[in-house]
Design an enzyme around this catalytic site. Sequence first.
Site, mmCIF file in Angstrom:
data_model
loop_
_atom_site.group_PDB
_atom_site.id
_atom_site.type_symbol
_atom_site.label_atom_id
_atom_site.label_comp_id
_atom_site.label_asym_id
_atom_site.label_seq_id
_atom_site.Cartn_x
_atom_site.Cartn_y
_atom_site.Cartn_z
ATOM 1 N N ASP A 12 0.879 -1.163 0.000
ATOM 2 C CA ASP A 12 0.000 0.000 0.000
ATOM 3 C C ASP A 12 0.921 1.219 0.000
ATOM 4 O O ASP A 12 2.085 1.126 0.399
ATOM 5 C CB ASP A 12 -0.885 -0.025 1.240
ATOM 6 C CG ASP A 12 -1.664 1.262 1.427
ATOM 7 O OD1 ASP A 12 -2.414 1.625 0.519
ATOM 8 O OD2 ASP A 12 -1.488 1.904 2.481
ATOM 9 N N ASP A 14 -0.108 5.040 0.788
ATOM 10 C CA ASP A 14 -0.375 6.087 1.771
ATOM 11 C C ASP A 14 -0.469 5.519 3.181
ATOM 12 O O ASP A 14 -1.293 4.652 3.461
ATOM 13 C CB ASP A 14 -1.674 6.817 1.417
ATOM 14 C CG ASP A 14 -1.608 7.387 0.014
ATOM 15 O OD1 ASP A 14 -0.740 8.237 -0.221
ATOM 16 O OD2 ASP A 14 -2.410 6.974 -0.840
ATOM 17 N N ASP A 171 -1.494 -0.393 6.141
ATOM 18 C CA ASP A 171 -1.634 0.363 7.381
ATOM 19 C C ASP A 171 -3.077 0.499 7.823
ATOM 20 O O ASP A 171 -3.336 0.959 8.941
ATOM 21 C CB ASP A 171 -1.063 1.776 7.201
ATOM 22 C CG ASP A 171 -1.970 2.653 6.348
ATOM 23 O OD1 ASP A 171 -2.503 3.642 6.871
ATOM 24 O OD2 ASP A 171 -2.153 2.332 5.159
#
Length: 231
Positions: A12, A14, A171
């Site tokens: 991922d 961001d 995240d």
Amino acid sequence: MRTLGSTSIIFDLDGTLVDSEPNYFEAGRQTLAGQGITDFTWADHEQYVGISTQETLALWKERYGLTAPLDTLLAEKNRRYLELARAFTHVYPEMRKFVELLAAEGVPMAVASGSSPTAIEAILAGSGLDSHLTTVVSADEVAHGKPAPDVFLEAARRLGAAPADCVVLEDAAPGSAAAHAAGMRCIAIPYVAAQADDPAFATAGLLLRGGQAEFTAQSAYDWLAGTTPAS
């Protein structure tokens, strides 16, 4: 023979590779202020971490009663975000080390993000990560964003990897859920510590409750090496 065998890694972007959330918050705050909503806070922003920009704006239209067309809001937020991202986006140092460690071993890697292709390109180019991360998939290119598995499955397809051989670094809870739905292992590094108990994170093979403060390139590599089937 590579230590990690046939393993491929999907990042991922961001909140995982880079700390772009402050830029997303500010772009969103400015966009909402332009629509007369002036009380948007960081706590409000945290509710949308891991959700694509388009889906976030659709939720904002309903929550705040915004009358502007979704396309107009999307263009405005993306414009503001790109201005901020091109000025500066912080790359997590241990994540950069991890990318370089994997690259040195020739491990296939991809980025699968809810951001637009333009935003992903700007961040990777500005950070220098684009020299190692050349396979990129945006949620704009698939039918459904996270928590649907589409973006991760497309990344695996472009890498020529079986989903079972892919490990996702995420995240956010929707991303962890998407990795599980794709049949992939996941290293979860919660951006919002209070969300570490989200059931979606329970499906991760490795959950680092301390987030980026707990993540190190070597420990992540060692975990991968220890969980890779012998070939």
